[in-house]
Each structure stands twice: as structure tokens, then as C-alpha cells.
Design a protein around this motif. Structure first.
Motif, short mmCIF file in Angstrom:
data_model
loop_
_atom_site.label_atom_id
_atom_site.label_comp_id
_atom_site.label_asym_id
_atom_site.label_seq_id
_atom_site.Cartn_x
_atom_site.Cartn_y
_atom_site.Cartn_z
N GLY A 321 0.74 -1.08 0.03
CA GLY A 321 -0.08 -0.31 0.03
C GLY A 321 0.96 1.33 -0.18
O GLY A 321 2.04 1.12 -0.51
N ILE A 322 0.28 2.25 0.65
CA ILE A 322 1.19 3.53 0.55
C ILE A 322 1.46 3.88 2.07
O ILE A 322 0.82 3.45 2.95
N LEU A 323 2.57 4.68 2.28
CA LEU A 323 3.06 4.78 3.67
C LEU A 323 2.42 6.28 4.29
O LEU A 323 2.32 6.44 5.13
N ASN A 324 1.95 7.00 3.10
CA ASN A 324 1.38 8.37 3.61
C ASN A 324 0.12 8.18 4.36
O ASN A 324 -0.93 7.69 3.72
N PRO A 325 0.21 8.72 5.57
CA PRO A 325 -0.88 8.33 6.68
C PRO A 325 -2.26 9.37 6.11
O PRO A 325 -3.10 9.05 6.40
N GLU A 326 -1.92 10.57 5.32
CA GLU A 326 -3.10 11.24 4.84
C GLU A 326 -3.65 10.72 3.49
O GLU A 326 -4.89 11.01 3.02
N GLY A 327 -3.39 9.60 3.21
CA GLY A 327 -4.09 8.79 2.04
C GLY A 327 -3.91 9.34 0.62
O GLY A 327 -3.01 10.34 0.56
N LEU A 328 -4.79 9.07 -0.36
CA LEU A 328 -4.33 9.70 -1.79
C LEU A 328 -5.45 10.73 -1.90
O LEU A 328 -6.50 11.17 -1.20
N ARG A 329 -4.76 11.98 -2.72
CA ARG A 329 -5.78 13.12 -2.96
C ARG A 329 -6.80 12.64 -4.13
O ARG A 329 -7.87 13.18 -4.32
N PHE A 330 -6.60 11.54 -5.04
CA PHE A 330 -7.45 11.20 -6.06
C PHE A 330 -7.26 9.69 -5.94
O PHE A 330 -6.34 8.86 -5.71
N PRO A 331 -8.25 8.60 -6.25
CA PRO A 331 -8.08 7.19 -6.36
C PRO A 331 -7.02 6.99 -7.42
O PRO A 331 -6.19 5.98 -7.34
N ASP A 332 -6.91 7.87 -8.63
CA ASP A 332 -6.01 7.55 -9.61
C ASP A 332 -5.10 8.68 -9.43
O ASP A 332 -4.80 9.08 -10.61
N GLU A 333 -4.50 8.97 -8.43
CA GLU A 333 -3.56 10.16 -8.50
C GLU A 333 -2.22 9.86 -9.08
O GLU A 333 -1.79 10.92 -9.60
N PHE A 334 -1.75 8.45 -9.42
CA PHE A 334 -0.89 8.27 -9.95
C PHE A 334 -0.56 8.57 -11.47
O PHE A 334 0.23 9.20 -11.93
N VAL A 335 -1.82 8.17 -12.24
CA VAL A 335 -1.81 8.60 -13.57
C VAL A 335 -1.96 10.07 -14.03
O VAL A 335 -1.54 10.69 -14.98
N ARG A 336 -2.60 10.86 -12.83
CA ARG A 336 -2.79 12.07 -12.95
C ARG A 336 -1.57 12.72 -12.83
O ARG A 336 -1.32 13.85 -13.60
N HIS A 337 -0.63 12.43 -11.87
CA HIS A 337 0.67 12.85 -11.83
C HIS A 337 1.44 12.77 -13.05
O HIS A 337 2.20 13.53 -13.50
N LYS A 338 1.32 11.70 -13.74
CA LYS A 338 2.09 11.31 -14.88
C LYS A 338 1.69 12.28 -16.08
O LYS A 338 2.41 12.69 -16.83
N ILE A 339 0.44 12.62 -16.08
CA ILE A 339 0.00 13.68 -16.84
C ILE A 339 0.64 15.36 -16.78
O ILE A 339 0.82 16.07 -17.58
N VAL A 340 0.61 15.26 -15.12
CA VAL A 340 1.21 16.64 -14.92
C VAL A 340 2.71 16.73 -15.40
O VAL A 340 3.09 17.75 -15.90
N ASP A 341 3.37 15.68 -15.41
CA ASP A 341 4.80 15.34 -15.72
C ASP A 341 4.86 15.62 -16.98
O ASP A 341 5.55 16.55 -17.69
N LEU A 342 3.96 15.12 -17.81
CA LEU A 342 3.78 15.00 -19.52
C LEU A 342 3.59 16.51 -19.84
O LEU A 342 4.48 17.03 -20.89
N ILE A 343 2.65 17.29 -19.39
CA ILE A 343 2.43 18.55 -19.59
C ILE A 343 3.68 19.40 -19.42
O ILE A 343 3.94 20.34 -20.23
N GLY A 344 4.43 19.26 -18.37
CA GLY A 344 5.46 20.11 -18.11
C GLY A 344 6.64 19.90 -19.03
O GLY A 344 7.02 20.85 -19.35
#
Ligand SMILES: [Zn+2]
Length: 397
Positions: A321-344
Motif C-alpha cells: 500500500g502507501i505509507l502516507n497517513p493522509e491517503g491519496l488525493r485522487f483514487p487515480d492520483e498516479f496517472v494524474r501525476h504522470k499527466i502533470v509530468d507530461l504537460i511540464g
């Protein structure tokens, strides 16, 4: 210095055939021609197009447009997932709320300087970063204030070291991990900005692009008189292989779809698609954080990477799982971040993009290679400028 206006409101869905006929004609170095529907006599325009190897061949007049309506503030997008407060792009100024698809026709910069300080993800160094207004046709320009103001344009020719982040190097001087900042500037329609840094790595902050969006909201944006030129993709370009690839194809908007696959119970196969605008970027993408795997931490540290990494600036996954106690900001946060990287990385094109970008398992090396491949092929793209349909409001200072 041109007279500037508070935030732009020019909207034009697409160029008409009539606008094309009335447009100035441009010629590329290889002799091929294309038209842009707006002409500015400002010599800076020629400098801007010269960046893409174009020179003016004929001229036409500049259209003026009526004033636009007030914009509205979009409500926060709550989906039962913990999310930091992101300032809506609607707070950027007294502009209109754009409907999709829409294209701004005038270049924008920041209304005033704004700064932030933080730690670099990979180097762990502290950096003070200041975003400053810049004249039209400056583009996005990094300036190392600790090295006598040495400048590095955000341009594909300076791309280096793209394994875990995108770095730009000019004459041995580096600015590293530029992608989240560039994504925010690009998606929020900032054409011109000087990015002052007193060290070599852009602060990672919370690992997402949201803090940079908040900086832009604090700064406010101003629209200039200079026309905005888009890079419109004219034919499909594919980079990569069956395992990992990017396909750029013609579209009337900036549309991105992305697929990632990780053999991890929290990720698996994720897919996300959207038309990228200020609004969708702020609501759907900017808060998504970078992520990494606990099992890779030691290897990366031995390579001199992620020295500034922590649970405060990245999602960290162990085997279950994930170690961050606050959890995810989106259920699919991972692919969304990959899109941020792509746009950058796409921001290195230097102009807003009109294309459909489909990415399968993208990474910085692939993204920046796709940018270079597109720009290298003069038949694959053209510069276009939408005719303004609404006049920007007068400047307040
Ligand atoms: Zn990233």
C-alpha cells in the motif's frame, strides 16, 4: 514595453477559412509556407517566430474584439478524497470563464513577482524561486541569480538528464526538476515569465503542481497586446515502442490521454483523459503528487537522487500500500501525476499546443524525445493564432 491589460479574455474557437485567407503568410526555412491570422507589427513577434525558424512573407491587419463578460468561480471538486485547497484559476483576475474549446489570442505574463522557498527532491538543496513578469516573446526563461543571472530558456535544446526528472543544462549550468513548475505555467496560460532561482533545483514543495498554481493565483496574470501563437499538430507523430509510446495527432484543443501500468495493488492499470485548460488542470491534475516505491529508495539514494524526498513531498508505496497517513488525493492520483509530468515536458514546445496527445507508460525521456521529434519535422506542425473575439480589459496600474 507594450501597454498591458489585466487578464486575457480573447476567445476564438478556431480559425475560419476567411481568417486564414486574411492572414499573414509565413515561410519556413525549407520553403514551405503557412499562415497566421493575426499580424502584429511589433518586431518582437518576428523574434518569437524566428525561434521556430520562420520569417514574415506578407502582412494583414489586426482585428479588434468586444469586451468579455465577468468570469465565475468554479466550486471545488470534492470526491470524498482528501485534497489540499487549490485556488481556482478563476481567481487569477477579472476575466471571463472560458467555455471549451477556447483559445486565448493574446500572450500573458504575471501581474507581479511572487516567490517561494523549498527543498529540491533530488539534491535536497534549499532554493528560493521567484516568478517574475516578462515582456512578450520572452517565453519561460530560467535565471540563476546565484550565477550572475545566467539564463536558460525552457527549450528542448537544453534538455539533459531526464531519468527521474527533467533538467535543463546550458553551458554546464543546470536547472533541475522543472516539470511541475512548467506544467503549471503552461496549463495556466502563462506565455512569458522569468523564473529566478538561487540554486539548481526547483523546490519540490508538496510533490505536486498545486503550490505553483497557488503562486500564480497570488501573482495574478496580465494579458499583453502581443498575439499568442499555438503549435498545431498537422499529422500524427509517434515516438516509442509497443511498451512505451506517445502519439501526437491533430486536434482542435489540447487533449491528453494517458495510460500507466504498475504491478502494484494501489496502482495497476490507470487511465485518464481530459482536455487541458486552466480549469481542468487546477481541478483535476495540479494536486496529484509524485510517487515512488520504498524498495527503490536505497538504489536512488546511492545514485545521488531523492535526497530531499519524504512523505511530505511524495507518495511512497511499499509492497502492499502507501505509507502516507493522509491517503491519496485522487483514487487515480498516479496517472494524474504522470499527466502533470507530461504537460511540464510539453511546455518545452514554447507555445500552447493544439493536439491530441496519447501516452502509454510515459516518462520524461520519452516525453522530451516526442517534443524534439515533433519540432524537428516541419511538416508535422504549424504556428497559428486565433482571431480575437473579445477585448482584454484595461490595465489597473
Ligand atoms: Zn512529477
Amino acid at each position: 514595453m507594450t501597454r498591458e491589460h489585466v487578464i486575457g479574455t480573447a476567445v476564438a474557437p478556431h480559425m475560419s477559412a476567411r481568417a486564414m485567407r486574411a492572414s499573414p503568410l509565413w515561410m519556413r526555412p525549407n520553403g514551405s509556407e503557412h499562415r497566421t491570422p493575426i499580424l502584429s507589427r511589433n518586431a518582437m513577434q518576428e523574434r518569437g517566430l524566428a525561434r521556430f525558424g520562420c520569417r514574415r512573407m506578407s502582412t494583414a491587419g489586426v482585428a479588434r474584439a468586444p469586451q468579455g463578460p465577468e468570469r465565475t468561480i468554479a466550486p471545488p471538486n470534492e470526491q470524498g478524497v482528501k485534497r489540499p485547497r487549490v485556488i481556482s484559476s478563476a481567481l487569477f483576475g477579472h476575466a471571463t470563464c472560458l467555455s471549451l474549446p477556447a483559445m486565448r489570442s493574446l500572450q500573458r505574463t504575471l501581474a507581479r513577482p511572487v516567490e517561494i522557498e523549498g527543498t529540491g527532491l533530488h539534491t535536497g538543496v534549499r532554493t528560493r524561486l521567484r516568478l517574475c513578469p516578462a515582456p512578450a516573446y520572452t517565453g519561460l526563461l530560467f535565471r540563476r541569480t546565484d550565477l550572475d543571472g545566467f539564463e536558460i530558456p525552457a527549450s528542448p535544446q537544453y534538455v539533459a538528464r531526464v531519468s527521474y526528472a527533467t533538467a535543463l543544462v546550458r553551458a554546464g549550468v543546470m536547472v533541475a526538476t522543472v516539470e511541475h513548475l512548467l506544467a503549471a505555467l503552461y496549463a495556466c496560460g502563462v506565455d512569458n515569465a522569468i523564473i529566478e532561482m538561487d540554486n539548481l533545483e526547483v523546490p519540490i514543495l508538496d510533490g505536486s503542481a498545486a503550490p505553483f498554481v497557488q503562486m500564480l493565483a497570488r501573482a495574478g496574470l496580465r494579458t499583453s497586446d502581443a498575439p499568442r501563437h499555438y503549435v498545431r499538430v498537422r499529422k500524427p507523430i509517434q515516438i516509442g515502442d509497443a511498451h512505451q509510446r506517445i502519439l501526437l495527432s491533430p486536434d482542435t484543443a489540447f487533449r491528453v490521454s494517458c495510460v500507466i501500468e504498475f504491478p502494484h495493488p494501489m496502482i495497476g492499470r490507470q487511465q485518464h483523459e481530459l482536455v487541458v485548460t486552466e480549469e481542468t488542470f487546477v481541478e483535476e491534475l495540479a494536486p496529484a503528487r509524485t510517487f515512488g516505491f520504498l524498495e527503490d529508495v536505497e538504489t536512488l539514494r546511492r545514485k545521488g537522487l531523492i535526497r530531499g524526498g519524504s512523505l511530505q513531498n511524495a507518495i511512497v508505496l511499499d509492497h502492499a500500500g502507501i505509507l502516507n497517513p493522509e491517503g491519496l488525493r485522487f483514487p487515480d492520483e498516479f496517472v494524474r501525476h504522470k499527466i502533470v509530468d507530461l504537460i511540464g515536458d510539453l511546455a518545452l514546445i514554447g507555445h500552447p499546443l493544439l493536439a491530441r496527445v496519447e501516452a502509454w507508460r510515459p516518462g520524461h525521456a520519452l516525453n522530451t524525445t516526442a517534443v524534439a521529434a515533433l519540432l524537428r519535422d516541419p511538416e508535422a506542425w504549424e504556428l497559428v493564432a486565433p482571431a480575437p473575439t473579445r477585448m482584454a480589459e484595461p490595465v489597473i496600474s
